[in-house]
Design a protein around this motif. Structure first.
Motif, PDB file in Angstrom:
ATOM      1  N   ASP A 214      67.409 -13.347  38.441  1.00 46.01           N
ATOM      2  CA  ASP A 214      67.582 -12.053  37.750  1.00 46.01           C
ATOM      3  C   ASP A 214      67.340 -12.164  36.257  1.00 46.01           C
ATOM      4  O   ASP A 214      66.735 -11.285  35.647  1.00 46.01           O
ATOM      5  N   GLY A 215      67.840 -13.239  35.667  1.00 42.91           N
ATOM      6  CA  GLY A 215      67.698 -13.412  34.219  1.00 42.91           C
ATOM      7  C   GLY A 215      66.241 -13.500  33.812  1.00 42.91           C
ATOM      8  O   GLY A 215      65.782 -12.823  32.893  1.00 42.91           O
ATOM      9  N   LEU A 216      65.496 -14.326  34.514  1.00 42.74           N
ATOM     10  CA  LEU A 216      64.077 -14.492  34.183  1.00 42.74           C
ATOM     11  C   LEU A 216      63.317 -13.197  34.421  1.00 42.74           C
ATOM     12  O   LEU A 216      62.505 -12.771  33.597  1.00 42.74           O
ATOM     13  N   VAL A 217      63.598 -12.545  35.540  1.00 44.71           N
ATOM     14  CA  VAL A 217      62.886 -11.295  35.838  1.00 44.71           C
ATOM     15  C   VAL A 217      63.204 -10.246  34.771  1.00 44.71           C
ATOM     16  O   VAL A 217      62.325  -9.473  34.358  1.00 44.71           O
ATOM     17  N   SER A 218      64.436 -10.230  34.302  1.00 43.81           N
ATOM     18  CA  SER A 218      64.805  -9.310  33.216  1.00 43.81           C
ATOM     19  C   SER A 218      63.952  -9.554  31.983  1.00 43.81           C
ATOM     20  O   SER A 218      63.430  -8.616  31.370  1.00 43.81           O
ATOM     21  N   ASP A 219      63.821 -10.821  31.609  1.00 40.51           N
ATOM     22  CA  ASP A 219      63.022 -11.155  30.429  1.00 40.51           C
ATOM     23  C   ASP A 219      61.576 -10.750  30.630  1.00 40.51           C
ATOM     24  O   ASP A 219      60.925 -10.190  29.736  1.00 40.51           O
ATOM     25  N   LEU A 220      61.049 -11.052  31.808  1.00 44.03           N
ATOM     26  CA  LEU A 220      59.653 -10.719  32.087  1.00 44.03           C
ATOM     27  C   LEU A 220      59.450  -9.212  32.061  1.00 44.03           C
ATOM     28  O   LEU A 220      58.413  -8.718  31.583  1.00 44.03           O
ATOM     29  N   THR A 221      60.446  -8.487  32.563  1.00 45.39           N
ATOM     30  CA  THR A 221      60.354  -7.021  32.581  1.00 45.39           C
ATOM     31  C   THR A 221      60.266  -6.480  31.162  1.00 45.39           C
ATOM     32  O   THR A 221      59.465  -5.582  30.877  1.00 45.39           O
TER      33      THR A 221
ATOM     34  N   GLU B  93      53.789 -19.147  31.691  1.00 42.78           N
ATOM     35  CA  GLU B  93      54.480 -19.886  30.626  1.00 42.78           C
ATOM     36  C   GLU B  93      55.903 -20.229  31.021  1.00 42.78           C
ATOM     37  O   GLU B  93      56.390 -21.323  30.730  1.00 42.78           O
ATOM     38  N   ALA B  94      56.554 -19.316  31.732  1.00 39.89           N
ATOM     39  CA  ALA B  94      57.918 -19.606  32.190  1.00 39.89           C
ATOM     40  C   ALA B  94      57.909 -20.789  33.157  1.00 39.89           C
ATOM     41  O   ALA B  94      58.765 -21.669  33.100  1.00 39.89           O
ATOM     42  N   GLY B  95      56.921 -20.796  34.042  1.00 44.10           N
ATOM     43  CA  GLY B  95      56.807 -21.896  35.002  1.00 44.10           C
ATOM     44  C   GLY B  95      56.548 -23.218  34.311  1.00 44.10           C
ATOM     45  O   GLY B  95      57.193 -24.239  34.596  1.00 44.10           O
ATOM     46  N   LEU B  96      55.620 -23.214  33.367  1.00 42.68           N
ATOM     47  CA  LEU B  96      55.287 -24.457  32.665  1.00 42.68           C
ATOM     48  C   LEU B  96      56.473 -24.946  31.853  1.00 42.68           C
ATOM     49  O   LEU B  96      56.725 -26.148  31.766  1.00 42.68           O
ATOM     50  N   ALA B  97      57.197 -24.012  31.236  1.00 42.00           N
ATOM     51  CA  ALA B  97      58.363 -24.405  30.442  1.00 42.00           C
ATOM     52  C   ALA B  97      59.392 -25.080  31.328  1.00 42.00           C
ATOM     53  O   ALA B  97      59.985 -26.098  30.966  1.00 42.00           O
ATOM     54  N   ARG B  98      59.599 -24.538  32.494  1.00 44.69           N
ATOM     55  CA  ARG B  98      60.567 -25.141  33.401  1.00 44.69           C
ATOM     56  C   ARG B  98      60.093 -26.504  33.882  1.00 44.69           C
ATOM     57  O   ARG B  98      60.869 -27.448  33.993  1.00 44.69           O
ATOM     58  N   LEU B  99      58.809 -26.610  34.178  1.00 43.78           N
ATOM     59  CA  LEU B  99      58.239 -27.892  34.602  1.00 43.78           C
ATOM     60  C   LEU B  99      58.416 -28.920  33.511  1.00 43.78           C
ATOM     61  O   LEU B  99      58.626 -30.093  33.758  1.00 43.78           O
ATOM     62  N   ASP B 100      58.263 -28.434  32.293  1.00 39.72           N
ATOM     63  CA  ASP B 100      58.252 -29.322  31.144  1.00 39.72           C
ATOM     64  C   ASP B 100      59.651 -29.680  30.671  1.00 39.72           C
ATOM     65  O   ASP B 100      59.821 -30.486  29.782  1.00 39.72           O
ATOM     66  N   SER B 101      60.642 -29.045  31.262  1.00 37.63           N
ATOM     67  CA  SER B 101      62.009 -29.262  30.789  1.00 37.63           C
ATOM     68  C   SER B 101      62.527 -30.612  31.279  1.00 37.63           C
ATOM     69  O   SER B 101      61.845 -31.334  31.997  1.00 37.63           O
TER      70      SER B 101
END
Lengths: 437, 431
Positions: B256-263, B282-290
């Motif tokens: 929900d949090g991520l979808v809120s930001d994307l919205t 970018e959200a996916g890559l950031a998470r991969l990169d974390s």
């Protein structure tokens, strides 16, 4: 075909029983291999206290007519009001299949094969079935029929909960519940797997030319363990073991083979479409044919779901519905004959479901989504008759046939047939309206 | 310290917003760096990436009832190898995504000529403003057939499209009422297909109910533009679309949090799909990169899974056979089961699909050239090279490695058995 395709057990009918394949040894050694004996739910080892234990010999077949079957043109009231509402789509009274002792109604002409079942009191008609606050959206309505928790989303389906409540000791058996067609959310469960067979006649593993089938399958099976953690990867690994296991057990059932009750007219024998009625090789006929084969092979399957599509008749309903119901009549009639021939008639209950009925008034060449629909309940264990009756003078505020019989009443009867439990699965007690003898 | 290296990140991109990798493709992309690869994928025009050839232009599709079935088969058959050879992975993937979202089936539409026009619309407009895409879909000829838009007239209103456009395509259940469905039906009435050699639609004035209505709280709505404006003005619209796209790419990470930001991002960009897709990536890559460097897995649907296998092996088996097995798997291009599209996730782990994937793997492996890198690596190893060639530079799990090793010991043409097992392994079914 470019490849050498055969059931990898097709080295001879006895191979399944004697287990000559190397991979069969692997399966026997695997603790997860469940026994192929019937049921096992004989009172011992339900993993959760339940009010019922399931009756191992009973089988439930649920035939879903997807799209919203037009109940009003299926079980047709013989009244003037019906013809007022449907000047074009209304069926001619004289064409209807007469129902003995029920002159106020008739069946759509395509359902002629069901007339004998009515006379034998093995057919119950449930009219005005639905939920009080039906959504008229396919997805919301389907969801409420699958979950039996209208208005509340659920991660389990009604049959999934039954499977969980009656799971026998040892590893859960994916063949307890089978869908002919895509997997059904009605079987979503916490602990109990089920098997979806999209194409009954093509359910087998292929072998590349020159490669030893047993060795290849044994190698593939190695993908299934060890598993790490419990996420989708693990589920994918388990699905490998499950698929191989299931194939082995189904190998002899020959699901795709069309039994004598279901056969097309044979020109060589002088049969024609007209002498045998207009043969329709639709989802219902092919699905119930596979179901009959499955039942006949006593593999421990207790629930079979068959999905037939195309009932969303917004346009062109006259021809489309006639063809769809011909498939239903033919398929259900043949199914009853087939299970009778294999000695299972007294074990099986068949119910039809559909996410909603359709609007009482026609709209152009079709009908829009409505509310109360019609279900059939078929079997030697059924108390034949009509339950509920659409009151065309008292349509609901949207102009639809009202839903006066709750879907869960039908489900309660179905679960009772299976030996329960019912209220645990459905949340409370529901009147089964005397559907079962 | 980042979670993953560039190679893994680039492979991930091609699994989630692409359709797999050809032999050597990863080697060519890694030196460019992740950022440059993202640009090439999301903005191919601006980065001089070769255009996608149209696989259907050579077929000469017509509106001929007599060979509609043959043309349908040919159109489906042409799409699969085209996806496997696409020079624009994300554009191609996005076309496939919209095809699943605005799920339209050739079973009812009948004419391949209409279906491919719809797909071309997705290709052209799939990364532009959502309002434009939705408007194009609303008057799309294939859609008018599929959801009975062409039956919807002033005298006989048909609510099928009016309901589904809100429920499934833009807002979700519960964001509209029955009165809105009726209002949409009225405002959208009167559209029909042009009866000529081209797939076009037009509005027939005398079939159009032009009475102004209240629709989703907007008054005076009486035509397509009014309907689209009202829908896209709803707060639920960007949330619904962002949620769909994010789930497809990120699986359970699309919380929900991520979808809120994307919205918020999507709305601020006036519902521009290109902006949304970039934010999702970018959200996916950031998470991969974390620190943890992982993302929840997603199940790969049969068609994208097959396309990736074809791309990695260079194999081109008879498409007719592939389509038959895809049917058994439960997913044939251009034939979603209903307007809700294909069910995703764990539904693709059913026995039927598992068996069909194995059979597809047999077909693909058997038709792979004996000197193809994947077949050689399958035959002799090393295993990490095989995994890398199949799009998983992070390697296979222990179970799959054991399975491939055992398959190497079976007979048959070199590499076919282990390649079959690798292709069908759970490591490629779940990405």
């Amino acid at each position: 075909m470019a490849m050498n395709r055969r059931t990898f057990l097709g080295m001879g009918a006895g191979a399944a029983a004697t287990g000559t394949g190397a991979w069969m040894v692997l399966l026997r050694d695997r603790a997860e291999h469940s026994t192929a004996t019937r049921g096992g739910a004989s009172g011992s080892g339900t993993t959760e206290p339940g009010t019922g234990t399931g009756d191992a010999s009973r089988v439930l077949v649920v035939l879903q007519l997807s799209g919203g079957n037009d109940g009003l043109n299926t079980v047709v009231p013989v009244t003037g009001r019906y013809h007022d509402l449907r000047p074009t789509l209304g069926l001619v009274d004289d064409d209807l299949v007469a129902l003995a002792d029920l002159p106020e109604y008739g069946l759509h002409p395509s359902l002629a094969p069901l007339a004998d079942l009515w006379v034998a009191e093995q057919l119950a008609l449930v009219s005005g079935i639905g939920y009080p606050d039906n959504s008229r959206s396919h997805f919301a309505a389907l969801d409420s029929w699958w979950s039996a928790t209208p208005g509340k989303s659920s991660t389990t389906g009604w049959l999934g909960r039954w499977l969980d409540a009656t799971v026998p000791e040892g590893a859960p058996d994916p063949l307890r519940a089978v869908t002919i067609g895509r997997g059904s959310p009605a079987l979503r469960a916490e602990r109990s797997p089920s098997t979806a067979i999209v194409d009954p006649s093509g359910f087998a593993l292929a072998t590349p030319r020159g490669v030893d089938a047993d060795a290849l399958v044994a190698a593939f099976l190695r993908c299934s363990t060890p598993t790490v953690g419990d996420d989708l990867r693990t589920s994918a690994q388990r699905s490998v073991g499950s698929a191989v296991d299931v194939l082995g057990r189904l190998a002899d059932a020959d699901l795709g083979k069309v039994g004598p009750s279901f056969e097309q007219p044979d020109p060589a024998a002088g049969e024609t479409a007209t002498t045998k009625g207009e043969y329709v090789a639709g989802d219902v006929t092919t699905g119930l044919s596979a179901a009959a084969n499955l039942i006949g092979h006593d593999l421990g399957t207790q629930v079979i779901l068959v999905d037939a599509g195309g009932f969303d008749t917004h346009a062109n309903q006259a021809d489309t519905h006639q063809r769809l119901l011909a498939d239903v009549g033919q398929g259900v009639g043949a199914f009853q004959k087939a299970i009778d021939a294999s000695g299972h008639a007294d074990d099986v209950l068949l119910v039809t479901t559909s996410e909603f009925g359709r609007r009482a008034a026609e709209n152009g060449s079709g009908t829009d989504h409505g509310n109360g629909g019609t279900s059939f309940v078929v079997g030697t264990g059924v108390q034949g008759g009509l339950i509920g009756s659409p009151d065309l003078d008292r349509l609901d505020d949207q102009g639809d046939v009202a839903a006066t019989i709750d879907v869960r009443s039908l489900y309660a009867a179905a679960l009772t047939w299976l030996g329960g439990p019912t209220d645990e699965v459905l949340g409370q007690v529901y009147d089964t309206h005397g559907l079962l003898r | 310290m980042g979670g993953v290296d560039d190679r893994t990140a680039i492979a991930w991109l091609h699994r989630r917003v692409g359709l797999g990798l050809a032999p050597g493709e990863l080697d060519r992309l890694v030196p460019l760096g992740v950022d440059a690869v993202v640009e090439r994928l999301l903005a191919p025009d601006a980065n001089g990436v070769k255009k996608e050839p149209d696989p259907w232009a050579p077929l000469g599709l017509t509106y001929d009832r007599d060979n509609a079935r043959e043309q349908a088969k040919a159109a489906i058959a042409a799409w699969i190898p085209a996806m496997a050879a696409t020079p624009r992975p994300t554009e191609s993937w996005l076309t496939w995504f919209w095809h699943g979202h605005f799920a339209t089936s050739i079973a009812k539409v009948r004419f391949a000529s209409l279906m491919v026009e719809q797909l071309r619309t997705f290709q052209r407009m799939g990364a532009g403003p959502f309002a434009d895409l939705l408007r194009a879909v609303t008057t799309d000829p294939a859609m008018l057939v599929w959801l009975d838009g062409r039956e919807n007239t002033r005298d006989t209103p048909n609510e099928n499209f009016g309901r589904e456009v809100m429920e499934l395509f833009s807002l979700g259940v519960g964001s509209y009422g029955e009165a809105d469905v009726a209002a949409a039906a009225g405002a959208l009435s009167g559209w029909t297909l042009q009866r000529t050699d081209s797939a076009t639609s037009r509005l027939v004035a005398k079939r159009h109910d032009d009475r102004p209505r209240t629709f989703l709280g907007q008054t005076g709505v009486s035509d397509v533009d009014g309907v689209i404006d009202a829908i896209t003005a709803q707060p639920e619209c960007p949330r619904f679309v962002a949620g769909r796209l994010a789930s497809a790419v990120l699986g359970e990470a699309a919380d929900d949090g991520l979808v809120s930001d994307l919205t918020t991002t999507f709305r601020a960009a006036d519902l521009d799909l290109g902006v949304l897709l970039r934010a999702v990536v970018e959200a996916g890559l950031a998470r991969l990169d974390s620190r943890t460097g992982d993302l929840p897995p997603v199940v790969v649907a049969p068609v994208p899974w097959l396309v990736a296998a074809l791309r990695a092996t260079g194999s081109r088996p008879k498409v007719k056979v592939l389509v038959a097995e895809l049917r058994a798997a439960g997913q044939v291009p251009m034939s979603p089961p209903n307007v809700g599209g294909w069910p995703g996730g764990a539904a693709w782990l059913a026995s039927s699909t598992t068996v069909a994937r194995f059979n597809l793997a047999v077909e693909v492996a058997q038709a792979t050239a004996s000197d193809a890198p994947t077949r050689r690596a399958a035959a002799e190893g090393p295993d990490d090279e095989l995994a890398d060639l199949l799009g998983r530079p992070e390697g296979f799990g222990a179970a799959t490695l054991a399975a491939v090793a055992e398959a190497r010991r079976s007979n048959g043409p070199e590499g076919v058995a282990p390649l079959t097992v690798a292709l069908a392994s759970p490591d490629l079914v779940v990405a």
